[in-house]
Design a protein around this motif. Structure first.
Motif, PDB file in Angstrom:
ATOM      1  N   LEU A  18      69.645   6.423  63.898  1.00 44.57           N
ATOM      2  CA  LEU A  18      68.407   7.172  64.090  1.00 44.57           C
ATOM      3  C   LEU A  18      67.925   6.972  65.511  1.00 44.57           C
ATOM      4  CD1 LEU A  18      66.711   5.680  60.894  1.00 44.57           C
ATOM      5  CD2 LEU A  18      68.167   7.719  60.979  1.00 44.57           C
ATOM      6  N   ARG A  19      67.489   8.055  66.163  1.00 46.84           N
ATOM      7  CA  ARG A  19      67.048   7.932  67.558  1.00 46.84           C
ATOM      8  C   ARG A  19      65.967   8.961  67.872  1.00 46.84           C
ATOM      9  NH1 ARG A  19      67.643  10.243  72.410  1.00 46.84           N
ATOM     10  NH2 ARG A  19      69.010  11.878  71.594  1.00 46.84           N
ATOM     11  N   LYS A  20      64.978   8.522  68.638  1.00 46.14           N
ATOM     12  CA  LYS A  20      63.982   9.420  69.209  1.00 46.14           C
ATOM     13  C   LYS A  20      63.535   8.818  70.523  1.00 46.14           C
ATOM     14  CE  LYS A  20      59.656  11.863  68.249  1.00 46.14           C
ATOM     15  NZ  LYS A  20      60.179  13.211  68.514  1.00 46.14           N
ATOM     16  N   GLY A  26      57.988  16.540  70.574  1.00 47.82           N
ATOM     17  CA  GLY A  26      57.578  15.987  69.292  1.00 47.82           C
ATOM     18  C   GLY A  26      57.825  16.841  68.071  1.00 47.82           C
ATOM     19  N   ARG A  27      57.485  18.124  68.095  1.00 46.26           N
ATOM     20  CA  ARG A  27      57.592  18.940  66.894  1.00 46.26           C
ATOM     21  C   ARG A  27      59.008  19.420  66.630  1.00 46.26           C
ATOM     22  NH1 ARG A  27      52.122  22.727  66.774  1.00 46.26           N
ATOM     23  NH2 ARG A  27      50.608  21.017  66.829  1.00 46.26           N
ATOM     24  N   GLN A  28      59.874  19.306  67.627  1.00 47.03           N
ATOM     25  CA  GLN A  28      61.237  19.795  67.456  1.00 47.03           C
ATOM     26  C   GLN A  28      62.168  18.721  66.907  1.00 47.03           C
ATOM     27  OE1 GLN A  28      62.282  21.345  71.310  1.00 47.03           O
ATOM     28  NE2 GLN A  28      61.460  23.351  70.837  1.00 47.03           N
ATOM     29  N   ILE A  29      61.866  17.465  67.198  1.00 46.65           N
ATOM     30  CA  ILE A  29      62.713  16.370  66.752  1.00 46.65           C
ATOM     31  C   ILE A  29      61.941  15.515  65.757  1.00 46.65           C
ATOM     32  CG2 ILE A  29      63.994  14.325  67.456  1.00 46.65           C
ATOM     33  CD1 ILE A  29      65.261  16.925  68.347  1.00 46.65           C
ATOM     34  N   ARG A  30      62.546  15.266  64.614  1.00 43.80           N
ATOM     35  CA  ARG A  30      61.894  14.482  63.582  1.00 43.80           C
ATOM     36  C   ARG A  30      61.657  13.044  64.045  1.00 43.80           C
ATOM     37  NH1 ARG A  30      60.771  17.069  58.464  1.00 43.80           N
ATOM     38  NH2 ARG A  30      62.136  18.868  58.282  1.00 43.80           N
ATOM     39  N   SER A  31      60.624  12.436  63.498  1.00 47.83           N
ATOM     40  CA  SER A  31      60.359  11.031  63.779  1.00 47.83           C
ATOM     41  C   SER A  31      61.475  10.174  63.189  1.00 47.83           C
ATOM     42  CB  SER A  31      59.017  10.622  63.171  1.00 47.83           C
ATOM     43  OG  SER A  31      59.104  10.630  61.756  1.00 47.83           O
ATOM     44  N   GLN A  35      63.742  11.147  60.014  1.00 42.91           N
ATOM     45  CA  GLN A  35      65.201  11.183  60.118  1.00 42.91           C
ATOM     46  C   GLN A  35      65.841  10.316  59.042  1.00 42.91           C
ATOM     47  OE1 GLN A  35      66.917  10.565  64.098  1.00 42.91           O
ATOM     48  NE2 GLN A  35      64.958  11.151  64.981  1.00 42.91           N
ATOM     49  N   GLU A  36      65.282   9.107  58.866  1.00 49.26           N
ATOM     50  CA  GLU A  36      65.857   8.203  57.860  1.00 49.26           C
ATOM     51  C   GLU A  36      65.746   8.800  56.468  1.00 49.26           C
ATOM     52  OE1 GLU A  36      65.655   3.604  56.215  1.00 49.26           O
ATOM     53  OE2 GLU A  36      64.354   4.226  57.879  1.00 49.26           O
ATOM     54  N   ARG A  37      64.593   9.384  56.153  1.00 49.35           N
ATOM     55  CA  ARG A  37      64.426   9.981  54.832  1.00 49.35           C
ATOM     56  C   ARG A  37      65.450  11.093  54.598  1.00 49.35           C
ATOM     57  NH1 ARG A  37      59.624  12.769  55.259  1.00 49.35           N
ATOM     58  NH2 ARG A  37      60.913  14.580  55.797  1.00 49.35           N
TER      59      ARG A  37
END
Length: 223
Positions: A18-20, A26-31, A35-37
């Motif tokens: 998982l990476r951010k 912000g709105r284009q890439i999941r937190s 991502q984990e969910r």
């Protein structure tokens, strides 16, 4: 070489990556949490064996910048993990050095499978070709974003607009344009003259302090 028909994916040990980073919009890439969910839901749906979760908040634009990512690759080589689950290919790489490492590890059967929430991957010639193309698109996005930011900063500077923290001797007005900071502008000018005459940094600093110069110009912006 493996494909879905030759190996039971449920026997593999998967690691979630998982990476951010601050380069992501912000709105284009999941937190990381989202991502984990999503990755766990994918693993549960496919019956995959998830043995570890690795996450970090680092840019993937330049190689060697992500210690957790590099550690993950080492652990895969040591056979702690067999395969990877990630939300999107650009979570794994936005540079061609690390993208090439992943493709090579697939070619040499070190990585036996990769699963993405957003894309379907098959560990064959066509699948690796498409994965390579997605890595190229990710690199292009990162490079293009950097170019646009640089162009915007230069344009602002040409218009005398602030590109960040107000500079010493200036303030930033409501339109973002640099303006002289009243008496502080002259104080800074005098300090530069002292340095030009050979005064050292301590002497110049003492001169600034004696005149009551405010050393945090960011607190003076927005006038």
């Amino acid at each position: 070489m493996y494909d879905d028909d030759e190996i039971d994916l449920r026997t593999l040990k998967y690691v979630l990556y998982l990476r951010k980073s601050t380069e992501d919009e912000g709105r284009q890439i999941r937190s990381i949490k989202d991502q984990e969910r999503d990755c766990r839901e994918l693993g549960q749906r496919l019956g995959l064996n998830i043995v570890a979760v690795i996450s970090e908040q680092k840019s993937a634009k330049k190689p060697g910048n992500r210690p957790e990512f590099l550690s993950m690759l080492r652990r895969i080589r040591k056979k702690e993990f067999d395969a990877i689950i990630a939300w999107h290919p650009d979570r794994l790489a936005r540079n061609m050095v690390e993208a090439g490492k992943i493709i090579h590890m697939l070619d040499t059967d070190v990585i036996k499978d990769i699963r993405f929430v957003s894309h379907q991957f098959s560990n064959d010639a066509n699948g690796k070709m498409l994965l390579g193309m997605l890595f190229v698109f990710s690199k292009h996005y990162s490079d293009d974003l950097s170019s646009k930011v640089t162009r915007g900063v230069r344009g602002n500077l040409r218009d005398y607009k602030s590109a960040g923290t107000p500079k010493h001797g200036y303030i930033r007005d409501k339109e973002g344009v640099y303006r002289k900071d009243e008496g502080n502008f002259e104080i800074i000018q005098a300090a530069w003259r002292l340095r030009a005459k050979g005064f050292n940094q301590q002497e110049t600093r003492d001169s600034l302090n004696s005149q009551g110069y405010q050393t945090s110009p960011q607190n003076r912006g927005g006038r």
